[in-house]
Design a protein around this motif. Structure first.
Motif, PDB file in Angstrom:
ATOM      1  N   ASN A  18      13.049 -13.406   2.128  1.00 35.39           N
ATOM      2  CA  ASN A  18      14.136 -12.805   2.900  1.00 35.39           C
ATOM      3  C   ASN A  18      13.849 -11.378   3.346  1.00 35.39           C
ATOM      4  O   ASN A  18      14.752 -10.686   3.811  1.00 35.39           O
ATOM      5  N   GLY A  19      12.614 -10.915   3.195  1.00 41.58           N
ATOM      6  CA  GLY A  19      12.272  -9.623   3.767  1.00 41.58           C
ATOM      7  C   GLY A  19      11.884  -8.518   2.808  1.00 41.58           C
ATOM      8  O   GLY A  19      11.568  -7.418   3.241  1.00 41.58           O
ATOM      9  N   THR A  20      11.899  -8.755   1.490  1.00 41.73           N
ATOM     10  CA  THR A  20      11.433  -7.721   0.564  1.00 41.73           C
ATOM     11  C   THR A  20       9.955  -7.437   0.839  1.00 41.73           C
ATOM     12  O   THR A  20       9.155  -8.374   0.890  1.00 41.73           O
ATOM     13  N   PRO A  21       9.567  -6.163   1.018  1.00 46.49           N
ATOM     14  CA  PRO A  21       8.197  -5.885   1.473  1.00 46.49           C
ATOM     15  C   PRO A  21       7.132  -5.953   0.399  1.00 46.49           C
ATOM     16  O   PRO A  21       5.948  -5.930   0.715  1.00 46.49           O
ATOM     17  N   GLY A  22       7.509  -6.011  -0.874  1.00 50.38           N
ATOM     18  CA  GLY A  22       6.482  -6.073  -1.900  1.00 50.38           C
ATOM     19  C   GLY A  22       7.077  -5.891  -3.275  1.00 50.38           C
ATOM     20  O   GLY A  22       8.287  -5.960  -3.471  1.00 50.38           O
ATOM     21  N   ALA A  23       6.204  -5.644  -4.252  1.00 52.92           N
ATOM     22  CA  ALA A  23       6.650  -5.484  -5.636  1.00 52.92           C
ATOM     23  C   ALA A  23       5.620  -4.668  -6.392  1.00 52.92           C
ATOM     24  O   ALA A  23       4.451  -4.601  -6.012  1.00 52.92           O
ATOM     25  N   ALA A  24       6.077  -4.030  -7.468  1.00 51.82           N
ATOM     26  CA  ALA A  24       5.177  -3.329  -8.372  1.00 51.82           C
ATOM     27  C   ALA A  24       4.709  -4.307  -9.436  1.00 51.82           C
ATOM     28  O   ALA A  24       5.501  -5.064  -9.988  1.00 51.82           O
ATOM     29  N   VAL A  25       3.428  -4.282  -9.722  1.00 55.10           N
ATOM     30  CA  VAL A  25       2.838  -5.196 -10.690  1.00 55.10           C
ATOM     31  C   VAL A  25       2.783  -4.515 -12.048  1.00 55.10           C
ATOM     32  O   VAL A  25       2.073  -3.522 -12.229  1.00 55.10           O
ATOM     33  N   ASP A  26       3.549  -5.020 -13.000  1.00 57.52           N
ATOM     34  CA  ASP A  26       3.622  -4.450 -14.341  1.00 57.52           C
ATOM     35  C   ASP A  26       2.699  -5.224 -15.257  1.00 57.52           C
ATOM     36  O   ASP A  26       3.126  -6.039 -16.076  1.00 57.52           O
ATOM     37  N   ALA A  27       1.417  -5.008 -15.098  1.00 55.49           N
ATOM     38  CA  ALA A  27       0.428  -5.731 -15.898  1.00 55.49           C
ATOM     39  C   ALA A  27      -0.891  -4.970 -15.840  1.00 55.49           C
ATOM     40  O   ALA A  27      -1.076  -4.100 -15.004  1.00 55.49           O
ATOM     41  N   GLN A  28      -1.798  -5.326 -16.737  1.00 50.67           N
ATOM     42  CA  GLN A  28      -3.108  -4.702 -16.785  1.00 50.67           C
ATOM     43  C   GLN A  28      -4.171  -5.795 -16.783  1.00 50.67           C
ATOM     44  O   GLN A  28      -3.912  -6.937 -17.139  1.00 50.67           O
ATOM     45  N   GLY A  29      -5.381  -5.414 -16.378  1.00 53.14           N
ATOM     46  CA  GLY A  29      -6.520  -6.310 -16.459  1.00 53.14           C
ATOM     47  C   GLY A  29      -6.346  -7.575 -15.629  1.00 53.14           C
ATOM     48  O   GLY A  29      -5.753  -7.549 -14.551  1.00 53.14           O
ATOM     49  N   PRO A  30      -6.863  -8.716 -16.133  1.00 53.07           N
ATOM     50  CA  PRO A  30      -6.787  -9.968 -15.365  1.00 53.07           C
ATOM     51  C   PRO A  30      -5.366 -10.381 -15.024  1.00 53.07           C
ATOM     52  O   PRO A  30      -5.125 -10.962 -13.966  1.00 53.07           O
ATOM     53  N   ALA A  31      -4.405 -10.068 -15.895  1.00 54.38           N
ATOM     54  CA  ALA A  31      -3.015 -10.441 -15.617  1.00 54.38           C
ATOM     55  C   ALA A  31      -2.506  -9.754 -14.364  1.00 54.38           C
ATOM     56  O   ALA A  31      -1.747 -10.331 -13.583  1.00 54.38           O
ATOM     57  N   ALA A  32      -2.921  -8.505 -14.148  1.00 57.95           N
ATOM     58  CA  ALA A  32      -2.500  -7.777 -12.954  1.00 57.95           C
ATOM     59  C   ALA A  32      -3.060  -8.454 -11.705  1.00 57.95           C
ATOM     60  O   ALA A  32      -2.368  -8.600 -10.695  1.00 57.95           O
ATOM     61  N   ARG A  33      -4.314  -8.881 -11.781  1.00 55.91           N
ATOM     62  CA  ARG A  33      -4.945  -9.516 -10.623  1.00 55.91           C
ATOM     63  C   ARG A  33      -4.260 -10.839 -10.291  1.00 55.91           C
ATOM     64  O   ARG A  33      -4.001 -11.137  -9.115  1.00 55.91           O
ATOM     65  N   VAL A  34      -3.969 -11.633 -11.313  1.00 55.78           N
ATOM     66  CA  VAL A  34      -3.307 -12.920 -11.096  1.00 55.78           C
ATOM     67  C   VAL A  34      -1.939 -12.721 -10.447  1.00 55.78           C
ATOM     68  O   VAL A  34      -1.561 -13.417  -9.505  1.00 55.78           O
ATOM     69  N   THR A  35      -1.182 -11.733 -10.951  1.00 56.14           N
ATOM     70  CA  THR A  35       0.138 -11.480 -10.409  1.00 56.14           C
ATOM     71  C   THR A  35       0.056 -10.978  -8.978  1.00 56.14           C
ATOM     72  O   THR A  35       0.823 -11.398  -8.111  1.00 56.14           O
ATOM     73  N   ALA A  36      -0.883 -10.067  -8.711  1.00 59.66           N
ATOM     74  CA  ALA A  36      -1.047  -9.546  -7.357  1.00 59.66           C
ATOM     75  C   ALA A  36      -1.446 -10.654  -6.386  1.00 59.66           C
ATOM     76  O   ALA A  36      -0.974 -10.701  -5.241  1.00 59.66           O
ATOM     77  N   GLU A  37      -2.302 -11.570  -6.832  1.00 60.69           N
ATOM     78  CA  GLU A  37      -2.709 -12.676  -5.961  1.00 60.69           C
ATOM     79  C   GLU A  37      -1.540 -13.606  -5.667  1.00 60.69           C
ATOM     80  O   GLU A  37      -1.405 -14.118  -4.549  1.00 60.69           O
ATOM     81  N   ALA A  38      -0.679 -13.823  -6.664  1.00 58.15           N
ATOM     82  CA  ALA A  38       0.519 -14.633  -6.432  1.00 58.15           C
ATOM     83  C   ALA A  38       1.446 -13.950  -5.436  1.00 58.15           C
ATOM     84  O   ALA A  38       2.065 -14.594  -4.579  1.00 58.15           O
ATOM     85  N   LEU A  39       1.529 -12.632  -5.529  1.00 54.60           N
ATOM     86  CA  LEU A  39       2.352 -11.861  -4.596  1.00 54.60           C
ATOM     87  C   LEU A  39       1.817 -11.988  -3.177  1.00 54.60           C
ATOM     88  O   LEU A  39       2.567 -12.236  -2.223  1.00 54.60           O
ATOM     89  N   ARG A  40       0.518 -11.862  -3.029  1.00 56.12           N
ATOM     90  CA  ARG A  40      -0.090 -11.954  -1.694  1.00 56.12           C
ATOM     91  C   ARG A  40      -0.005 -13.375  -1.143  1.00 56.12           C
ATOM     92  O   ARG A  40       0.098 -13.568   0.065  1.00 56.12           O
ATOM     93  N   ALA A  41      -0.074 -14.368  -2.012  1.00 54.23           N
ATOM     94  CA  ALA A  41       0.058 -15.749  -1.548  1.00 54.23           C
ATOM     95  C   ALA A  41       1.446 -15.985  -0.957  1.00 54.23           C
ATOM     96  O   ALA A  41       1.609 -16.712   0.028  1.00 54.23           O
ATOM     97  N   ALA A  42       2.470 -15.362  -1.569  1.00 55.60           N
ATOM     98  CA  ALA A  42       3.833 -15.510  -1.063  1.00 55.60           C
ATOM     99  C   ALA A  42       4.049 -14.686   0.196  1.00 55.60           C
ATOM    100  O   ALA A  42       4.817 -15.080   1.075  1.00 55.60           O
ATOM    101  N   LEU A  43       3.383 -13.547   0.300  1.00 56.16           N
ATOM    102  CA  LEU A  43       3.556 -12.643   1.438  1.00 56.16           C
ATOM    103  C   LEU A  43       2.222 -11.933   1.672  1.00 56.16           C
ATOM    104  O   LEU A  43       1.909 -10.962   0.999  1.00 56.16           O
ATOM    105  N   PRO A  44       1.419 -12.399   2.630  1.00 57.36           N
ATOM    106  CA  PRO A  44       0.054 -11.879   2.788  1.00 57.36           C
ATOM    107  C   PRO A  44      -0.039 -10.371   2.995  1.00 57.36           C
ATOM    108  O   PRO A  44      -1.007  -9.753   2.561  1.00 57.36           O
ATOM    109  N   ASP A  45       0.967  -9.782   3.652  1.00 62.52           N
ATOM    110  CA  ASP A  45       0.898  -8.334   3.871  1.00 62.52           C
ATOM    111  C   ASP A  45       1.829  -7.574   2.921  1.00 62.52           C
ATOM    112  O   ASP A  45       2.297  -6.481   3.239  1.00 62.52           O
ATOM    113  N   ALA A  46       2.068  -8.130   1.754  1.00 64.36           N
ATOM    114  CA  ALA A  46       2.936  -7.487   0.771  1.00 64.36           C
ATOM    115  C   ALA A  46       2.318  -6.192   0.265  1.00 64.36           C
ATOM    116  O   ALA A  46       1.094  -6.042   0.192  1.00 64.36           O
TER     117      ALA A  46
END
Length: 257
Positions: A18-46
């Motif tokens: 619905n238009g939220t431009p992005g999110a802050a990733v509250d994680a470290q190491g591989p968990a941060a990467r996985v979460t960021a990739e999920a974010l980009r999959a939902a919104l490529p220019d997040a």
């Protein structure tokens, strides 16, 4: 937010749809990467923000950028201003050369403005207006103060990039104005992108939209202000999602024959 098993919380997904431009990733190491990739999959220019890496302008912006890129982030949410000459400018420049937007702050309109002037001159992509009260402005937090954001940051310093609010779930903000009310006041003050904070829940986004719609209808929040904010955030998202070429290796020195 923190994704689980590569998935984002449902309310975050609905917000992105619905238009939220992005999110802050509250994680470290591989968990941060996985979460960021999920974010980009939902919104490529997040905007995938992260407070990690070197947080200070006196550190190595190249190393901070490497850490954040490895975590899948394209926005450094915690670049602290430094007072020594050129430190902030150099850190911001190095960070952003690698495609990681810097959010410099917190800006309070008090103390030395030099680091923010340096950041603005370096083309810093975002500045965070903080929770601290602005002296002489009815003790309003900087992020809710027209004097601080529009008067000092935009006017005196000539900054034209994105202004972020600090998190809206801080107790002083919740107790004083409520999250929806504070979001509206932040937009009126000149903030472009409001940050909800980790304590925000599934219904807060809809409550903010309803409060903003009422403020526009009542004439308290000009529609042009929201359009201006949306355009600035869209420019930041486009910049942050652009692919960056790796730095070229220096050519080998010619041998002597």
């Amino acid at each position: 937010m923190r994704g689980r098993h590569g998935r984002l919380p449902e309310w975050i997904l609905r917000g992105l749809e619905n238009g939220t431009p992005g999110a802050a990733v509250d994680a470290q190491g591989p968990a941060a990467r996985v979460t960021a990739e999920a974010l980009r999959a939902a919104l490529p220019d997040a905007l995938a923000g992260h407070p990690g890496g070197d947080a200070h302008g006196s550190g190595d912006g190249n190393a901070a950028a490497a850490d954040l890129v490895a975590a899948g982030a394209n926005l450094h949410l915690a670049v602290r201003p430094e007072l020594r000459a050129d430190q902030t400018r150099v850190f911001v420049t190095d960070l952003q050369t690698h495609g990681v937007a810097a959010a410099l702050g917190p800006f309070t309109a008090g103390g030395s403005l030099r680091p923010f002037a340096e950041g603005a001159a370096a083309g810093v992509r975002a500045i965070t207006a903080g929770h601290a009260p602005v002296p002489g402005d009815e003790q309003l937090p900087a992020m809710l103060s027209i004097r601080a954001v529009t008067g000092v940051l935009r006017g005196e310093l000539g900054y034209g990039g994105v202004v972020l609010s600090d998190t809206l779930d801080a107790p002083s903000i919740v107790d004083g104005w409520g999250v929806p009310g504070a979001a509206v006041l932040a937009w009126i003050a000149g903030v472009d992108l409001v940050r909800l904070g980790p304590s925000s829940g599934a219904g807060v986004r809809d409550a903010i939209h309803a409060a903003a719609a009422r403020a526009v209808a009542d004439g308290d929040l000009p529609q042009w202000r929201l359009e201006e904010a949306a355009e600035r955030v869209a420019r930041l998202r486009r910049w942050a999602s652009e692919p960056r070429m790796p730095a070229a290796e220096p050519a080998p020195a010619a041998g002597c024959g």
